[in-house]
Design an enzyme around this catalytic site. Structure first.
Site, mmCIF file in Angstrom:
data_model
loop_
_atom_site.group_PDB
_atom_site.id
_atom_site.type_symbol
_atom_site.label_atom_id
_atom_site.label_comp_id
_atom_site.label_asym_id
_atom_site.label_seq_id
_atom_site.Cartn_x
_atom_site.Cartn_y
_atom_site.Cartn_z
ATOM 1 N N LYS A 80 26.665 -18.915 0.537
ATOM 2 C CA LYS A 80 26.997 -19.518 1.806
ATOM 3 C C LYS A 80 28.164 -19.721 2.167
ATOM 4 O O LYS A 80 29.050 -19.931 1.245
ATOM 5 C CB LYS A 80 25.916 -20.880 2.126
ATOM 6 C CG LYS A 80 25.800 -21.280 3.203
ATOM 7 C CD LYS A 80 24.835 -22.450 3.450
ATOM 8 C CE LYS A 80 24.768 -22.991 4.809
ATOM 9 N NZ LYS A 80 23.749 -24.226 4.723
ATOM 10 N N SER A 155 20.239 -24.107 8.446
ATOM 11 C CA SER A 155 21.630 -23.417 8.888
ATOM 12 C C SER A 155 21.657 -22.249 7.945
ATOM 13 O O SER A 155 22.271 -21.162 8.174
ATOM 14 C CB SER A 155 22.734 -24.206 8.788
ATOM 15 O OG SER A 155 23.072 -24.849 7.424
ATOM 16 N N SER A 179 18.732 -27.669 5.527
ATOM 17 C CA SER A 179 19.000 -26.102 5.549
ATOM 18 C C SER A 179 18.934 -25.026 4.396
ATOM 19 O O SER A 179 18.989 -23.919 4.703
ATOM 20 C CB SER A 179 20.692 -26.211 5.949
ATOM 21 O OG SER A 179 20.757 -26.605 7.160
HETATM 22 N N1 GLN Z 1 18.897 -28.533 11.050
HETATM 23 C C1 GLN Z 1 19.793 -29.673 10.484
HETATM 24 C C2 GLN Z 1 20.952 -29.747 11.394
HETATM 25 O O1 GLN Z 1 21.044 -29.168 12.517
HETATM 26 C C3 GLN Z 1 19.983 -29.228 9.101
HETATM 27 C C4 GLN Z 1 21.307 -28.872 8.841
HETATM 28 C C5 GLN Z 1 21.792 -28.825 7.517
HETATM 29 O O2 GLN Z 1 21.012 -29.154 6.370
HETATM 30 N N2 GLN Z 1 22.893 -28.297 7.262
HETATM 31 O O3 GLN Z 1 21.472 -30.655 11.276
#
Ligand code: GLN
Length: 500
Positions: A80, A155, A179
Site C-alpha cells: 500500500k 481505503s 481499511s
Molecule cells: N473508512 C474508514 C475511514 O474512512 C477507515 C479508514 C482506514 O481504516 N484507514 O476512516
C-alpha cells in the site's frame, strides 16, 4: 506460466523453495499481468519492473546458496502506498506528496526485503487512507475485479483489487477503521488487522496513530497468516510495538480444530441493517459452525451504538495533528502564491492545492473537536466511549473465544454511489471500527455470494487482544467449511479479468 497467477502465496513459496519454478518467473508472471490489467483496475500507483526483478534474482541467488530467508521466500507482493520505500515514490494517495521518494524504508518494507519477497509496486488508496472506496484517492478510484463499475473497498482498495484480480498473490494493507477488512470483504479476499502493536508502524504515514495497524491481504487464510508472521515483531523504532511475540499464525491455521470453540454473535450487529444477502451469508456461516459442534451465544455490546460517532471524533483529531507536518517545507508539493509569499501564505496555498476535500473536511473537524472549550465535550467524550467499548468487549470475551459479525453492511457498491455523501460512506465501517477503538485483532474471510447481486460477502472474526492465533484458527475453520462446499477458494468464482 499463466497458471502461476492463480496459485496461492503458500503454493508459490513451495514451488520456489523446491526450485520447480524461480522467483523471477513468478514475479514476471504477476508483473506482466499487472502492467496489462492495471489500466483497467487502477490497483497500482507505481510499478517498477527493474526493482521487482532484481529482488527476485536476489531471492533466487540466495536459494541457490542454500539460504531460505522465510516461508514466503521469493513470492512477490504489493505494498500500500502509505508505507515508505526508498526505491519508489510514496504518495499516500495525495497530491501533496506526489513524487516524494522517502529516505528510509518502513520497518514492514525492510522486513519484506529481508524475507526475500520482491515488491511489485505501490497500491492505490483513499487519500491518507481516509475512505472506504478509493474514490477519495487523488489518482482516481481502483475498480473491483468482480465488476469494474464497482468499488473494491477502501481505503486499501488498490491492495484488495490487486489480490482479487491476481495482479499480486499477496499484499500489505493498513487498517485504522476497517481499511484492510472492508476491502477484503467486498472483493472476496482475506484480510487481517493484527492486535495493535503486533506490527511496527514505523514508516507508515500516520492517519490516527492510536488506531492504525498494518496487516496482510491475501486469497487464503494461510497466506495472511504466513505474511503476518513475516511482518510482525517488536521494533525499537516504534515504541508502541509489542515486546512479546504472539506466536505463529501459520501454526494456528494448520492446527485449526473446531473442538470446544465458543462463538459470540453481537446483538447490536445482527440486524436487518445489513443487506439481506449479506445477512443470509452470515446466518449460513453460523448454522455451519453450530452443525460442526461450535457453541454459539448472543452477546450484548451496547456501546457499539456509539462507535462510529466516537471514531469520527478521535480519528479527525489525531489526523489533524498528524497531517500538520505537510506544510510545504519538508515534503512534496510547494505552491508559491503571487504577491507577497510569506511562509504562512505558502503553507496555506500548498495545503489548499495539495489536500482533497475529504482530508480538508477531517482536518477542520479534528481541529474543531480539539479546540479549547470543546475538547471535553467532543474528544473527551469520545475517549470515554472508547473505554466503554473496551469494557463491552472484555465482558463478551469472558463468555466466548471469538466474536463474529458480517464485515460490511453491503456488497461492493457502485462507483459514484456514495462519494458525495460522507455520512453514508462513514456508515460502511459500522462493524469494523470497534476493533480499532479497542486495539483487538479482526479479520475478514469470504463466506459466500449475496443472492441478490452475486457479489462476495465477508464474515468478520474478532478475538481478544494478543490472541491473533485464535482469530486465525477460526478463520481457517470457516475457510475449510466453505472449501468443502465450493471445492476452491471463492476467488476462483470471480469473473476472469483477462476476458473483460
Ligand atoms: N473508512 C474508514 C475511514 O474512512 C477507515 C479508514 C482506514 O481504516 N484507514 O476512516
Amino acid at each position: 506460466m499463466s497458471d502461476l497467477i492463480h496459485k496461492s502465496a503458500s503454493e508459490l513459496a513451495e514451488l520456489i523453495a523446491s526450485k520447480s519454478v524461480s522467483s523471477v518467473e513468478v514475479t514476471e508472471a504477476f508483473f506482466d499481468r499487472s502492467v496489462e490489467l492495471n489500466p483497467k483496475t487502477n490497483s497500482y500507483l507505481y510499478l517498477n519492473r527493474e526493482n521487482a526483478i532484481s529482488a527476485a534474482k536476489a531471492a533466487d541467488a540466495a536459494l541457490a546458496n542454500g539460504e531460505k530467508l522465510s516461508p514466503l521466500h521469493g513470492v512477490p507482493i504489493a505494498v500500500k502506498d502509505n508505507l515508505t520505500t526508498t526505491d519508489a515514490p510514496t504518495t499516500s494517495g495525495s497530491k501533496i506528496l506526489e513524487g516524494w521518494v522517502p529516505q528510509y524504508d518502513a520497518t514492514v518494507v525492510a522486513k519484506l526485503r529481508q524475507a526475500g519477497l520482491p515488491i511489485l509496486g505501490k497500491t492505490n488508496l483513499d487519500e491518507f487512507a481516509m475512505g472506504s472506496s478509493t474514490e477519495y484517492s487523488a489518482y482516481g478510484p481502483s475498480k473491483n475485479p468482480w465488476d469494474l463499475t464497482r468499488i473494491p473497498g477502501g481505503s486499501g482498495g488498490g491492495s484488495s483489487s490487486a489480490v482479487a484480480g491476481h495482479l499480486a498473490p499477496i499484499a500489505i494493507g493498513s487498517d485504522t477503521g476497517g481499511s484492510i477488512r472492508f476491502p477484503a470483504a467486498v472483493t472476496g479476499s482475506v484480510g487481517a488487522k493484527p492486535t495493535y502493536g503486533a506490527v511496527s508502524r514505523y514508516g507508515l504515514i500516520a492517519l490516527a496513530s492510536s488506531l492504525d495497524q498494518i496487516g496482510p491481504v491475501s486469497n487464503t487464510v494461510l497466506d495472511s497468516a504466513l505474511l503476518q508472521d513475516v511482518i510482525s515483531g517488536h521494533d525499537k523504532h516504534d515504541s508502541t510495538s509489542l515486546p512479546q511475540s504472539l506466536g505463529s499464525m501459520a501454526d494456528a491455521v494448520r492446527n485449526a480444530d473446531v473442538k470446544g470453540l465458543r462463538v459470540g454473535v453481537v446483538k447490536q450487529l445482527d440486524s436487518n441493517a445489513f443487506q439481506p444477502g449479506v445477512k443470509a451469508c452470515f446466518d449460513d456461516t453460523i448454522a455451519k459452525l453450530v452443525a460442526a459442534g461450535a457453541e454459539v451465544v448472543t452477546v450484548d455490546c451496547p456501546s457499539f451504538e456509539y462507535a462510529i460517532a466516537a471514531y469520527y471524533l478521535i480519528l479527525p483529531a489525531e489526523a489533524s495533528s498528524n497531517l500538520a507536518k505537510f506544510d510545504s517545507v519538508r515534503f512534496g508539493l510547494r505552491v508559491t502564491p503571487d504577491g507577497n509569499p510569506t511562509i504562512e501564505r505558502v503553507m496555506a496555498a500548498t495545503r489548499e492545492a495539495g489536500f482533497g476535500p475529504e482530508v480538508k473536511r477531517r482536518i477542520i473537524l479534528g481541529t474543531y473537536a480539539l479546540s479549547s472549550g470543546y475538547y471535553d465535550a467532543y474528544y473527551g467524550s469520545a475517549q470515554k466511549v472508547r473505554t466503554l467499548i473496551q469494557q463491552d468487549l472484555n465482558k463478551a470475551f469472558s463468555q466466548v473465544d471469538v466474536l463474529l459479525t458480517p464485515t460490511a453492511p453491503t456488497t461492493a457498491f457502485k462507483i459514484g454511489e456514495k462519494v458525495n455523501d460522507p455520512l453514508a460512506m462513514y456508515l460502511n465501517d459500522i462493524a469494523t471500527i470497534p476493533a480499532n477503538l479497542a486495539g483487538i485483532p479482526g479479520m475478514s474471510v469470504p463466506n459466500g455470494l449475496a443472492v441478490e447481486d452475486g457479489l462476495p460477502s465477508g464474515i468478520q472474526i474478532l478475538a481478544p487482544a494478543m490472541q491473533d492465533a485464535q482469530m486465525y484458527r477460526v478463520g481457517s475453520i470457516i475457510e475449510q467449511m466453505y472449501l468443502a462446499e465450493w471445492g476452491s477458494p471463492l476467488i476462483a468464482k470471480a469473473p476472469k479479468l483477462e476476458v473483460l
